[in-house]
Design a protein around this motif. Sequence first.
Motif, PDB file in Angstrom:
ATOM      1  N   GLY A 192      27.866  17.282   5.585  1.00 13.33           N
ATOM      2  CA  GLY A 192      27.011  18.432   5.398  1.00 13.33           C
ATOM      3  C   GLY A 192      27.854  19.685   5.489  1.00 13.33           C
ATOM      4  O   GLY A 192      28.913  19.682   6.132  1.00 13.33           O
ATOM      5  N   LEU A 193      27.419  20.747   4.843  1.00 14.85           N
ATOM      6  CA  LEU A 193      28.128  22.028   4.887  1.00 14.85           C
ATOM      7  C   LEU A 193      27.186  23.127   5.340  1.00 14.85           C
ATOM      8  O   LEU A 193      26.060  23.222   4.841  1.00 14.85           O
ATOM      9  N   VAL A 194      27.645  23.947   6.275  1.00 15.86           N
ATOM     10  CA  VAL A 194      26.963  25.199   6.604  1.00 15.86           C
ATOM     11  C   VAL A 194      27.912  26.328   6.251  1.00 15.86           C
ATOM     12  O   VAL A 194      29.025  26.395   6.782  1.00 15.86           O
ATOM     13  N   GLY A 195      27.476  27.223   5.368  1.00 20.84           N
ATOM     14  CA  GLY A 195      28.289  28.365   4.980  1.00 20.84           C
ATOM     15  C   GLY A 195      27.705  29.647   5.550  1.00 20.84           C
ATOM     16  O   GLY A 195      26.523  29.936   5.358  1.00 20.84           O
ATOM     17  N   LEU A 196      28.523  30.401   6.278  1.00 21.73           N
ATOM     18  CA  LEU A 196      28.079  31.634   6.920  1.00 21.73           C
ATOM     19  C   LEU A 196      28.615  32.837   6.159  1.00 21.73           C
ATOM     20  O   LEU A 196      29.817  32.932   5.903  1.00 21.73           O
ATOM     21  N   SER A 197      27.730  33.771   5.772  1.00 20.90           N
ATOM     22  CA  SER A 197      28.097  34.968   5.022  1.00 20.90           C
ATOM     23  C   SER A 197      28.807  34.545   3.731  1.00 20.90           C
ATOM     24  O   SER A 197      28.279  33.700   2.998  1.00 20.90           O
ATOM     25  N   LEU A 198      29.999  35.062   3.440  1.00 25.05           N
ATOM     26  CA  LEU A 198      30.700  34.654   2.221  1.00 25.05           C
ATOM     27  C   LEU A 198      30.925  33.144   2.194  1.00 25.05           C
ATOM     28  O   LEU A 198      31.011  32.542   1.122  1.00 25.05           O
ATOM     29  N   GLY A 199      30.971  32.528   3.368  1.00 24.11           N
ATOM     30  CA  GLY A 199      31.060  31.071   3.428  1.00 24.11           C
ATOM     31  C   GLY A 199      29.879  30.388   2.769  1.00 24.11           C
ATOM     32  O   GLY A 199      29.973  29.226   2.369  1.00 24.11           O
ATOM     33  N   GLY A 200      28.749  31.113   2.645  1.00 24.53           N
ATOM     34  CA  GLY A 200      27.612  30.556   1.931  1.00 24.53           C
ATOM     35  C   GLY A 200      27.929  30.310   0.473  1.00 24.53           C
ATOM     36  O   GLY A 200      27.508  29.303  -0.113  1.00 24.53           O
ATOM     37  N   TYR A 201      28.686  31.240  -0.132  1.00 22.70           N
ATOM     38  CA  TYR A 201      29.136  31.015  -1.512  1.00 22.70           C
ATOM     39  C   TYR A 201      30.069  29.811  -1.576  1.00 22.70           C
ATOM     40  O   TYR A 201      29.924  28.935  -2.447  1.00 22.70           O
ATOM     41  N   PHE A 202      31.036  29.760  -0.643  1.00 22.60           N
ATOM     42  CA  PHE A 202      31.971  28.639  -0.635  1.00 22.60           C
ATOM     43  C   PHE A 202      31.235  27.305  -0.500  1.00 22.60           C
ATOM     44  O   PHE A 202      31.539  26.339  -1.206  1.00 22.60           O
ATOM     45  N   ALA A 203      30.262  27.264   0.414  1.00 23.16           N
ATOM     46  CA  ALA A 203      29.539  26.010   0.652  1.00 23.16           C
ATOM     47  C   ALA A 203      28.682  25.622  -0.545  1.00 23.16           C
ATOM     48  O   ALA A 203      28.643  24.448  -0.944  1.00 23.16           O
TER      49      ALA A 203
END
Length: 330
Positions: A192-203
């Motif tokens: 599973g992936l949780v992307g936070l802030s710009l990490g949301g785009y990465f995820a």
Amino acid sequence: MNATDFAAGQWTRATGTGVDPHEYRRVTEALTSVAHWGPSFLSTGHRYLQRAEDAGSSRSAGEYLLTAARWFHLATLAPYADAPRAAAEADRALSRALTVLEPGARRVTGEGFTGWLRGPADAPGTVVLVPGLDSAKEEFLDLASALLARGLAVFAMDGPGQGVLAATTTFVPDYEQVVGRIVDALGVARVGLVGLSLGGYFAARAAALEPRVAAVATVSGPFRLDWEELPPPVRDIMARRAGGADAAQEFVRHVDLTALAPHIAAPLLVVDGGQDVIPGVTNGEPLARLAPHGTYLSVPHGDHLLGNARPDWLPHLGDHFTHTLTGTPA
């Protein structure tokens, strides 16, 4: 921006990281300039290192080290020439803490990533925490704890241009390649992936392009970025993390999930705060709408990363991964 306004702007992010709110106020109220932010937070972290040395038990020492890691990471949020040192200090403090508190935790490093795998060896699912523009693995310890409490394994990471790797690497748009190498290194069949802030785009991008992503969530992640509309402070951070202004503009050009969202086969939870309004950043509602299995959770009073509204979304996120990765009711 003066020190008072900057500290107020970082309030919920800092307290969401897990530092004591009263100590945060004491440290920031003493600042006369944003330029003093980094040294003051670094100094606070060093005081916790000393407390760890003086602690009467290994448990107390480990907890002090975790707090030191938080303060060292927060030192990097303001422009600071010694930010690479602060990031390295955060990384060392977290490593020392987990070595003491969780002997089963394992450092995993590969091309473009490094982090800590925590949780039971026979966990029914593994969740990778993907940081954002200026965040790092030390910022989301409470999120990791919430997932660990549900019996899941957690890999909290720094990727290219992030955390301890920011001094030697820069952002890459094809983050699915990084996630693919992580899955290989962890030796699991799916994550599973949780992307936070710009990490949301990465995820979200990785979920569209890496078939071993079985569940995904974004928190305050952008659907699309527009360089011309981004505030100057965001552009400046982007330029530092991407390797210059030209490289940052080229990177931002890739941050658009319009074409990728329909290819996200995994169940997707998109979390946004209604008070998170940054010029040039499109919130995640279109991502949830275009993804085949998307769910949108908007918290009206939530700010960026929703540090002021954790009870309104964190249990939902935990339920999402518990159900999706384990096949059991949340």
